[in-house]
Scaffold this active site. Structure first.
Site, PDB file in Angstrom:
ATOM      1  N   HIS A 260       0.835  -1.199   0.000  1.00  0.00           N
ATOM      2  CA  HIS A 260       0.000   0.000   0.000  1.00  0.00           C
ATOM      3  C   HIS A 260       0.875   1.256   0.000  1.00  0.00           C
ATOM      4  O   HIS A 260       0.643   2.194  -0.767  1.00  0.00           O
ATOM      5  CB  HIS A 260      -0.914  -0.014   1.223  1.00  0.00           C
ATOM      6  CG  HIS A 260      -1.634   1.282   1.457  1.00  0.00           C
ATOM      7  ND1 HIS A 260      -2.704   1.681   0.692  1.00  0.00           N
ATOM      8  CD2 HIS A 260      -1.424   2.279   2.363  1.00  0.00           C
ATOM      9  CE1 HIS A 260      -3.132   2.865   1.117  1.00  0.00           C
ATOM     10  NE2 HIS A 260      -2.374   3.252   2.119  1.00  0.00           N
ATOM     11  N   HIS A 265       1.149   5.207  -2.193  1.00  0.00           N
ATOM     12  CA  HIS A 265       1.531   6.555  -1.747  1.00  0.00           C
ATOM     13  C   HIS A 265       2.805   7.109  -2.378  1.00  0.00           C
ATOM     14  O   HIS A 265       2.882   8.293  -2.700  1.00  0.00           O
ATOM     15  CB  HIS A 265       1.721   6.573  -0.221  1.00  0.00           C
ATOM     16  CG  HIS A 265       0.427   6.558   0.536  1.00  0.00           C
ATOM     17  ND1 HIS A 265      -0.466   7.601   0.498  1.00  0.00           N
ATOM     18  CD2 HIS A 265      -0.131   5.630   1.350  1.00  0.00           C
ATOM     19  CE1 HIS A 265      -1.522   7.329   1.263  1.00  0.00           C
ATOM     20  NE2 HIS A 265      -1.348   6.124   1.780  1.00  0.00           N
ATOM     21  N   GLU A 305      -6.377   9.127   0.143  1.00  0.00           N
ATOM     22  CA  GLU A 305      -6.535   7.665   0.149  1.00  0.00           C
ATOM     23  C   GLU A 305      -7.455   7.149  -0.963  1.00  0.00           C
ATOM     24  O   GLU A 305      -7.188   6.116  -1.542  1.00  0.00           O
ATOM     25  CB  GLU A 305      -7.061   7.194   1.511  1.00  0.00           C
ATOM     26  CG  GLU A 305      -6.062   7.347   2.660  1.00  0.00           C
ATOM     27  CD  GLU A 305      -4.862   6.400   2.572  1.00  0.00           C
ATOM     28  OE1 GLU A 305      -4.844   5.521   1.703  1.00  0.00           O
ATOM     29  OE2 GLU A 305      -3.925   6.579   3.382  1.00  0.00           O
ATOM     30  N   SER A 324      -3.462   0.890  -4.692  1.00  0.00           N
ATOM     31  CA  SER A 324      -2.664  -0.203  -4.122  1.00  0.00           C
ATOM     32  C   SER A 324      -3.478  -1.486  -3.994  1.00  0.00           C
ATOM     33  O   SER A 324      -2.991  -2.470  -3.476  1.00  0.00           O
ATOM     34  CB  SER A 324      -2.121   0.193  -2.744  1.00  0.00           C
ATOM     35  OG  SER A 324      -3.196   0.434  -1.849  1.00  0.00           O
TER      36      SER A 324
HETATM   37 FE   LIG Z   1      -2.567   5.110   3.174  1.00  0.00          FE
END
Ligand SMILES: [Fe+2]
Length: 427
Positions: A260, A265, A305, A324
């Protein structure tokens, strides 16, 4: 009890570990948030572990939480603070780090993450997986900010999980990820840092980010509070997990894992404009009230997010939670979830699902618009001071005096002079 400021509690428990779980639940039941928590050797000479907890008095029913805590504690002392955590005169402003050497206090996490997996976690009954997670989490527990991040010798199974995630997501990015994400993802693959053959090491990725935008990764053993997570962003520090999701479900993880962080990110943290934007959210969070942190966290959730934006007339993804997770990305492509126009004041009131696929996503008019909207929203958060990050001293400056503003003006003037000279050269 003083209703302003903070209260510190030091307690030892009748049942050490089991008791700690009960104690944490008890605070949660009374909606009391921790500003800081750590384990200490008890000074009674008993050999018991003692726990130090700092709470904001205004959040939840602290008085009742303390009463309940007494029933499971061996010893308990409380102290209402006339001074804040760093020795400054107390106000109702919650503690936040101001210096680089305080960053490690954001990652205080005294429970091993693997011991508190929920029953619906794919690794819930996999003792081997939990032991491995805890082994990797120990790196974060022992880590001090600024030191090289120790490397993990990822197993063949972990590398296979990474390969599956990397290969599947990489295939989807050109069509679904926003332009800025794809540009930076390309840099990561071109540099050889991201390949399907090995899980990238946080240390290498952190160095890459540092060279691109000044962001650094700090390994963390479990979820830190949203207040602490946002405070890290103010220093351009991103708290990141180092272990992998359970191998049985490579396409979905109910919580952040290294896939993730790295796939979702990192590419946008490498983008200079986005890096500044996300740091601004962090700066806006410093000293904010619990209610404003809640609003910021929801906006963060529906933008950083799970955010969507229009680009060249098409919907593109910039949210890390979507980028992700192959499963979530496919879910968003179905007709199931609801798409709403991104409006921070509305996102701030929208509840979200911490696990499972999201029923609602917010779509901004453009990637730039989303950032501008969030910036405008963050600037409405009331505080009796303003803050700025000083990159030379790696510290947060609190601006609440005229003399500081005079210095700021001088710096801005210097920047304008530089701009003027540069324009002359370019002409
Ligand atoms: Fe996150």
């Amino acid at each position: 009890m003083d209703v302003e400021g903070t209260t510190s509690l030091v307690f030892s428990l009748k049942e050490n570990f089991r008791g700690l779980v009960d104690a944490l639940k008890l605070f949660q039941n009374h909606n009391v948030n921790f500003l800081h928590i750590e384990s200490r050797q008890s000074n009674t000479g008993s050999g018991d572990d003692a726990f130090f907890v700092l709470c904001a008095n205004k959040e939840g029913n602290l008085k009742q939480a303390i009463n309940d805590l007494r029933t499971i504690s061996k010893t308990l002392t409380t102290q209402e603070s006339a001074h804040s955590h760093d020795g400054q005169e107390s106000t109702s402003v919650p503690w936040f780090p101001k210096r680089r050497d305080e960053i490690d206090q954001l990652a205080v996490n005294i429970l091993k993450q693997g011991e508190r997996l929920q029953a619906d976690h794919p690794g819930f009954s996999d003792e081997e997986y939990k032991a491995r997670r805890n082994q990797i989490a120990e790196i974060a527990n022992n880590y001090k900010f600024g030191l090289p991040i120790p490397r993990v010798d990822y197993t063949v199974e972990e590398t296979n999980t990474w390969r599956t995630v990397f290969t599947e997501l990489r295939r989807l990015y050109p069509e679904h990820a926003c332009r800025e994400f794809n540009q930076n993802f390309q840099l990561l693959t071109d540099s050889g840092l991201y390949t399907e053959d090995r899980v990238p090491q946080l240390e290498d990725v952190s160095n890459f980010l540092k060279n691109r935008t000044g962001f650094r990764l700090r390994p963390v053993s479990g979820l830190v509070s949203i207040r602490n997570f946002l405070a890290g962003l103010a220093f351009r520090v991103f708290h990141a997990m180092q272990y992998l999701r359970h191998p049985s479900q490579p396409m979905y993880s109910p919580e952040p894992d290294v896939c993730h962080e790295l796939m979702g990110h990192v590419p946008l943290l490498a983008d200079p404009v986005f890096a500044r934007f996300i740091q601004e959210i962090g700066l806006a969070s410093l000293g904010a009230s619990a209610e404003d942190i809640r609003k910021l966290s929801r906006c963060f959730w529906f933008s950083v997010e799970y955010g969507l934006c229009k680009q060249d007339g098409e919907t593109k993804v910039y949210g890390a939670g979507l980028l992700s997770q192959f499963g979530e990305l496919q879910h968003y492509l179905t007709d199931g979830p609801e798409l709403r126009p991104f409006e921070p004041s509305k996102a701030a009131e929208q509840t979200f699902k911490l696990t499972g696929y999201q029923p609602v996503y917010f779509e901004a008019q453009s990637f730039e618009t989303a950032q501008a909207q969030m910036r405008a929203f963050a600037s409405t958060i009331p505080r009796p001071f303003t803050v700025r990050y000083n990159a030379y001293t790696e510290s947060i400056e609190i601006i609440n005096q005229k003399s500081q503003i005079v210095n700021l003006v001088k710096e801005i003037k210097d920047d304008l002079d530089l701009l003027e000279q540069s324009l002359k050269v370019i002409e």
